[in-house]
Design a protein around this motif. Structure first.
Motif, mmCIF file in Angstrom:
data_model
loop_
_atom_site.group_PDB
_atom_site.id
_atom_site.type_symbol
_atom_site.label_atom_id
_atom_site.label_comp_id
_atom_site.label_asym_id
_atom_site.label_seq_id
_atom_site.Cartn_x
_atom_site.Cartn_y
_atom_site.Cartn_z
ATOM 1 N N UNK A 9 7.991 6.906 12.048
ATOM 2 C CA UNK A 9 7.029 6.803 10.891
ATOM 3 C C UNK A 9 6.431 5.173 10.377
ATOM 4 N N UNK A 10 5.833 5.226 10.314
ATOM 5 C CA UNK A 10 5.143 4.067 9.773
ATOM 6 C C UNK A 10 5.349 3.745 7.950
ATOM 7 N N UNK A 11 6.545 2.924 7.265
ATOM 8 C CA UNK A 11 6.659 3.073 6.382
ATOM 9 C C UNK A 11 6.763 1.582 5.830
ATOM 10 N N UNK A 12 5.714 1.410 5.421
ATOM 11 C CA UNK A 12 5.546 -0.518 4.420
ATOM 12 C C UNK A 12 5.192 -0.244 2.920
ATOM 13 N N UNK A 13 4.560 -1.269 2.982
ATOM 14 C CA UNK A 13 4.008 -1.719 1.613
ATOM 15 C C UNK A 13 2.883 -2.605 1.787
ATOM 16 N N UNK A 14 1.417 -2.551 0.605
ATOM 17 C CA UNK A 14 0.210 -2.295 1.900
ATOM 18 C C UNK A 14 -0.258 -2.618 0.239
ATOM 19 N N UNK A 15 -1.441 -3.375 0.502
ATOM 20 C CA UNK A 15 -2.067 -3.414 -0.546
ATOM 21 C C UNK A 15 -3.347 -2.399 -0.687
ATOM 22 N N UNK A 16 -4.564 -2.276 -1.198
ATOM 23 C CA UNK A 16 -5.073 -1.260 -1.379
ATOM 24 C C UNK A 16 -5.947 -1.773 0.114
ATOM 25 N N UNK A 17 -6.518 -2.319 -0.173
ATOM 26 C CA UNK A 17 -6.752 -2.740 1.494
ATOM 27 C C UNK A 17 -6.410 -3.048 2.959
ATOM 28 N N UNK A 18 -5.027 -2.007 2.506
ATOM 29 C CA UNK A 18 -4.532 -1.842 4.306
ATOM 30 C C UNK A 18 -3.720 -3.198 4.859
ATOM 31 N N UNK A 19 -3.731 -4.526 3.518
ATOM 32 C CA UNK A 19 -2.824 -5.786 4.187
ATOM 33 C C UNK A 19 -1.669 -5.149 4.727
ATOM 34 N N UNK A 20 -0.737 -5.812 5.634
ATOM 35 C CA UNK A 20 0.807 -6.154 6.316
ATOM 36 C C UNK A 20 1.433 -7.039 5.950
ATOM 37 N N UNK A 21 0.547 -8.571 6.239
ATOM 38 C CA UNK A 21 1.404 -9.100 6.663
ATOM 39 C C UNK A 21 1.480 -10.068 4.852
ATOM 40 N N UNK A 22 2.257 -10.991 5.177
ATOM 41 C CA UNK A 22 2.959 -11.801 4.266
ATOM 42 C C UNK A 22 1.977 -11.427 3.076
ATOM 43 N N UNK A 23 3.737 -10.932 2.497
ATOM 44 C CA UNK A 23 3.550 -9.766 1.856
ATOM 45 C C UNK A 23 3.669 -10.644 0.477
#
Length: 209
Positions: A9-23
């Protein structure tokens, strides 16, 4: 897509454009109701997959967080300290910071990564959380080994590494659930589904008729 067995399960916080890095560049906080849901979901995991850099950040925080913060944070700290942590790196040149139940896995190539995860999914156990960093997440998604996606989507756009950047082709998703939190974040729960070949329409209006 991946077959039967344990789920990754990929569970992550993200932006509307799908960014994962440098939260820290775009994440404006975690509300209490969102954090409670994250903790509840985490109760179903027994293993976490994490890249080397993110692991070091986690190992620097969670061991000392058992007596800090809110009740939810303390409960999460206990989970993070107890859970099996598989730390992936390409070279294994540097030793890990010691932490309970952590194992260093060296995967020089994506083929090595795919083989290790396929073997892991075939063993008995609970759900497997695919965590950061962005590079590991992108690789596992591109290999087609993610069974479910749980995104906490922040209402912002920020240029960076997206979870879908390394997909060799498109991906269709089936919505399993959604919810909204008091801080404006939307939780989205998806599973991949097989893509069907459809005749390309000549125009958008053709889809409406």
């Amino acid at each position: 897509m991946s077959g039967a067995g344990r789920k990754i399960v990929l569970q992550m916080m993200t932006t509307l454009d799908g960014r994962l890095d440098d939260p820290m560049a775009w994440l404006h906080g975690v509300s209490d109701d969102q954090y409670r849901d994250i903790d509840q979901i985490y109760a179903g995991f027994d293993t976490v997959l994490v890249g080397r850099t993110t692991y070091e950040e986690m190992a620097g925080y969670w061991p000392g967080a058992i007596a800090e913060g809110t009740e939810t944070n303390r409960r999460m700290a206990h989970r993070m300290n107890a859970i099996k942590k598989l730390v992936f790196s390409r070279s294994g040149a540097s030793p890990l910071t010691p932490w309970t139940n952590a194992e260093h896995i060296v995967v020089p190539t994506d083929s090595d990564l795919a083989k290790h995860l396929a073997d892991l999914k075939a063993r008995p156990g609970g759900a497997i959380h695919l965590s950061g960093g962005a590079g590991l997440a992108q690789s596992v998604v591109a290999l087609g080994l993610v069974d479910e996606f749980r995104f906490f989507v922040y209402p912002t756009v920020s240029p960076g590494k997206s979870w879908f950047a390394k997909l060799p082709a498109g991906m269709d998703l089936q919505l399993l659930g959604s919810c909204a939190y008091e801080n404006g974040v939307v939780g989205l729960h998806y599973a991949p589904r097989e893509r069907t070949k459809e005749v390309r329409r000549d125009s958008f209006t053709d889809m409406l008729t």
